[in-house]
Write a protein that holds these residues in place. Structure first.
Motif, PDB file in Angstrom:
ATOM      1  N   ALA A   1      -2.680 -80.133  -2.298  1.00 26.17           N
ATOM      2  CA  ALA A   1      -2.032 -79.417  -3.398  1.00 26.17           C
ATOM      3  C   ALA A   1      -2.230 -77.925  -3.186  1.00 26.17           C
ATOM      4  N   VAL A   2      -1.155 -77.231  -2.850  1.00 25.31           N
ATOM      5  CA  VAL A   2      -1.266 -75.807  -2.493  1.00 25.31           C
ATOM      6  C   VAL A   2      -0.693 -74.944  -3.615  1.00 25.31           C
ATOM      7  N   SER A   3      -1.586 -74.241  -4.303  1.00 30.08           N
ATOM      8  CA  SER A   3      -1.122 -73.360  -5.395  1.00 30.08           C
ATOM      9  C   SER A   3      -0.653 -72.014  -4.835  1.00 30.08           C
TER      10      SER A   3
ATOM     11  N   GLY B   1      -3.099 -69.975  -4.013  1.00 31.85           N
ATOM     12  CA  GLY B   1      -4.371 -69.259  -4.181  1.00 31.85           C
ATOM     13  C   GLY B   1      -5.261 -69.459  -2.964  1.00 31.85           C
ATOM     14  N   LYS B   2      -6.376 -68.703  -2.923  1.00 32.79           N
ATOM     15  CA  LYS B   2      -7.244 -68.704  -1.731  1.00 32.79           C
ATOM     16  C   LYS B   2      -7.820 -70.080  -1.418  1.00 32.79           C
ATOM     17  N   ASP B   3      -8.212 -70.823  -2.462  1.00 30.58           N
ATOM     18  CA  ASP B   3      -8.914 -72.089  -2.228  1.00 30.58           C
ATOM     19  C   ASP B   3      -8.008 -73.104  -1.533  1.00 30.58           C
ATOM     20  N   SER B   4      -6.806 -73.271  -2.076  1.00 34.47           N
ATOM     21  CA  SER B   4      -5.937 -74.307  -1.497  1.00 34.47           C
ATOM     22  C   SER B   4      -5.302 -73.839  -0.186  1.00 34.47           C
TER      23      SER B   4
ATOM     24  N   ILE C   1       1.786 -79.604  -0.414  1.00 39.68           N
ATOM     25  CA  ILE C   1       2.826 -79.624  -1.458  1.00 39.68           C
ATOM     26  C   ILE C   1       2.550 -78.484  -2.436  1.00 39.68           C
ATOM     27  N   HIS C   2       3.546 -77.631  -2.618  1.00 40.33           N
ATOM     28  CA  HIS C   2       3.429 -76.594  -3.640  1.00 40.33           C
ATOM     29  C   HIS C   2       4.399 -76.920  -4.767  1.00 40.33           C
ATOM     30  N   VAL C   3       3.890 -76.980  -5.988  1.00 43.27           N
ATOM     31  CA  VAL C   3       4.753 -77.198  -7.147  1.00 43.27           C
ATOM     32  C   VAL C   3       5.175 -75.832  -7.677  1.00 43.27           C
TER      33      VAL C   3
ATOM     34  N   LYS D   1       2.395 -80.053 -13.829  1.00 43.30           N
ATOM     35  CA  LYS D   1       2.246 -79.807 -12.382  1.00 43.30           C
ATOM     36  C   LYS D   1       1.709 -81.058 -11.691  1.00 43.30           C
TER      37      LYS D   1
ATOM     38  N   LEU E   1       3.337 -83.225  -8.718  1.00 42.47           N
ATOM     39  CA  LEU E   1       2.545 -83.290  -7.484  1.00 42.47           C
ATOM     40  C   LEU E   1       2.338 -84.733  -7.024  1.00 42.47           C
TER      41      LEU E   1
ATOM     42  N   PHE F   1      -7.336 -81.493  -3.699  1.00 45.18           N
ATOM     43  CA  PHE F   1      -7.333 -80.271  -4.507  1.00 45.18           C
ATOM     44  C   PHE F   1      -8.330 -79.267  -3.926  1.00 45.18           C
ATOM     45  N   GLY F   2      -8.118 -77.992  -4.275  1.00 49.38           N
ATOM     46  CA  GLY F   2      -8.943 -76.919  -3.711  1.00 49.38           C
ATOM     47  C   GLY F   2     -10.189 -76.572  -4.514  1.00 49.38           C
ATOM     48  N   HIS F   3     -10.604 -77.453  -5.425  1.00 45.75           N
ATOM     49  CA  HIS F   3     -11.790 -77.124  -6.242  1.00 45.75           C
ATOM     50  C   HIS F   3     -13.058 -77.030  -5.383  1.00 45.75           C
TER      51      HIS F   3
ATOM     52  N   ARG G   1      -1.604 -63.778  -8.356  1.00 43.88           N
ATOM     53  CA  ARG G   1      -1.414 -64.631  -9.533  1.00 43.88           C
ATOM     54  C   ARG G   1      -0.425 -63.984 -10.487  1.00 43.88           C
TER      55      ARG G   1
HETATM   56  N1  LIG Z   1       1.455 -74.952  -8.404  1.00 40.57           N
HETATM   57  C1  LIG Z   1       0.603 -75.766  -7.743  1.00 40.57           C
HETATM   58  N2  LIG Z   1       1.069 -76.551  -6.751  1.00 40.57           N
HETATM   59  C2  LIG Z   1       0.227 -77.367  -6.072  1.00 40.57           C
HETATM   60  N3  LIG Z   1      -1.080 -77.452  -6.336  1.00 40.57           N
HETATM   61  C3  LIG Z   1      -1.595 -76.692  -7.322  1.00 40.57           C
HETATM   62  C4  LIG Z   1      -0.786 -75.814  -8.073  1.00 40.57           C
HETATM   63  N4  LIG Z   1      -1.577 -75.177  -8.964  1.00 40.57           N
HETATM   64  C5  LIG Z   1      -2.820 -75.658  -8.781  1.00 40.57           C
HETATM   65  N5  LIG Z   1      -2.852 -76.558  -7.779  1.00 40.57           N
HETATM   66  C6  LIG Z   1      -4.036 -77.298  -7.274  1.00 40.57           C
HETATM   67  O1  LIG Z   1      -5.039 -77.315  -8.265  1.00 40.57           O
HETATM   68  C7  LIG Z   1      -6.224 -76.655  -7.804  1.00 40.57           C
HETATM   69  C8  LIG Z   1      -6.881 -75.907  -8.935  1.00 40.57           C
HETATM   70  O2  LIG Z   1      -5.923 -75.133  -9.615  1.00 40.57           O
HETATM   71  P1  LIG Z   1      -6.187 -73.637 -10.076  1.00 40.57           P
HETATM   72  O3  LIG Z   1      -5.175 -73.331 -11.115  1.00 40.57           O
HETATM   73  O4  LIG Z   1      -7.620 -73.458 -10.400  1.00 40.57           O
HETATM   74  O5  LIG Z   1      -5.809 -72.890  -8.743  1.00 40.57           O
HETATM   75  P2  LIG Z   1      -5.885 -71.340  -8.425  1.00 40.57           P
HETATM   76  O6  LIG Z   1      -7.239 -70.822  -8.752  1.00 40.57           O
HETATM   77  O7  LIG Z   1      -4.695 -70.668  -9.009  1.00 40.57           O
HETATM   78  O8  LIG Z   1      -5.658 -71.387  -6.847  1.00 40.57           O
HETATM   79  P3  LIG Z   1      -6.660 -71.906  -5.754  1.00 40.57           P
HETATM   80  O9  LIG Z   1      -7.582 -72.925  -6.391  1.00 40.57           O
HETATM   81  O10 LIG Z   1      -5.785 -72.507  -4.718  1.00 40.57           O
HETATM   82  O11 LIG Z   1      -7.374 -70.671  -5.274  1.00 40.57           O
HETATM   83  C9  LIG Z   1      -5.745 -75.760  -6.670  1.00 40.57           C
HETATM   84  O12 LIG Z   1      -6.797 -75.483  -5.768  1.00 40.57           O
HETATM   85  C10 LIG Z   1      -4.657 -76.589  -6.058  1.00 40.57           C
HETATM   86  O13 LIG Z   1      -5.194 -77.570  -5.203  1.00 40.57           O
END
Ligand SMILES: Nc1ncnc2c1ncn2[C@@H]1O[C@H](COP(=O)(O)OP(=O)(O)OP(=O)(O)O)[C@@H](O)[C@H]1O
Length: 274
Positions: free
Chosen positions: A29-31, A33-36, A59-61, A116, A120, A134-136, A197
């Protein structure tokens, strides 16, 4: 920081929690953001490890925020041979409708997250995936623990591996043993970009507030972060309160003075220091 440090953290989590199995098809799940972004990059490299025979797709939503810089994300993935599917949605107009109807006049994070996740998991299913990653990371886990205690009266956080019965799919969190600071550093040192963001709620959420408070705690008690993390794997049921007629007392999980043969030990009340 070398990407190897991140791969080591992923391997530890994989070995400890059984996250990845041969034959898996994993949707990251690719948001943006840095984590994903790091997770997709690192899992691509993790595929080259021995005994890790799995497929990968990002997958990016696309929620529909106009200013979101998709080009940065797609450009990076194209240049680094990272498979990414962008799923366009009409989530934003739904959030706007809800905002105008609701009393709070702002976008509801819980509704956004629910919509989302729905898209997803459906997309992952269509692509034949059996797991969604997920990128947690570890700091997210600690924050969730405190959020649950403060706002939800429960001592709990998310699981590294969680079965979603409705979708018949596993949710995995391979970065769960890594700290946010390690992720930030690894992204900087390896040229992994993160998309700016654009959600109007950013910086004003309950999570942000607990993040700020925890930073203050860590400043005062530097050992607290490690100890909080240990608590998550070390939560001893005996350290909590149980009613006298509870299952735990009946089964003897909780030791009581008035139960013959069950002696109270000094360490049986881990939370009772006044
Ligand atoms: N629009 C999206 N599409 C796909 N996956 C998402 C999306 N938004 C969030 N996720 C998934 O949910 C996790 C946690 O969401 P969160 O909103 O905390 O992300 P973020 O802090 O914006 O970005 P990241 O965790 O990638 O740095 C993300 O790491 C990612 O795996």
């Amino acid at each position: 920081m070398k990407i190897q440090t991140i791969l080591r953290g992923i391997r530890q989590a994989d070995n400890r929690f059984g996250l990845i199995r041969p034959g898996d098809k994993i949707a990251v799940a690719v948001s943006g953001g840095k984590d994903s972004m790091l997770l997709l990059t690192a899992l691509r490299q993790y595929q080259k490890f021995p005994h890790t025979d799995f497929e990968l797709v990002g997958i990016h939503v696309d929620v529909g925020f106009e200013e979101f810089d998709h080009d940065l994300m797609t450009g990076y993935c194209r240049d680094h041979d990272l498979p990414l599917q962008i799923e366009k949605t009409r989530i934003f107009p739904i959030l706007e409708l809800d905002k105008n109807r609701g009393t709070q006049g702002q976008i509801q994070c819980s509704l956004c997250s629910k919509l989302k996740k729905g898209v997803l998991f459906e997309t992952a299913k269509k692509l034949g995936c059996n797991k969604v990653a997920f990128g947690h990371h570890a700091d997210d886990a600690i924050e969730t623990f405190f959020l649950n205690m403060i706002h939800g009266s429960k001592a709990a956080t998310f699981q590294p591996l969680q079965y979603m019965s409705r979708m018949d799919m596993d949710l995995i969190r391979p970065l769960v043993l890594l700290r946010e600071s390690e992720i930030v550093q690894a992204c900087q040192d390896n040229g992994i970009p993160s998309v700016r963001r654009v959600c109007p709620n950013d910086g004003f959420t309950q999570r942000q507030s607990i993040k700020d408070d925890l930073e203050e705690v860590y400043r005062r008690y530097p050992m607290a972060r490690d100890n909080f993390l240990t608590v998550l794997s070390n939560c001893d049921e005996k350290g909590f309160w149980h009613d006298a007629d509870s299952e735990n007392v009946r089964t003897g999980t909780v030791h009581r003075k008035d139960q013959p043969g069950k002696e109270e030990t000094p360490d049986s009340h881990t939370g009772s220091i006044q």
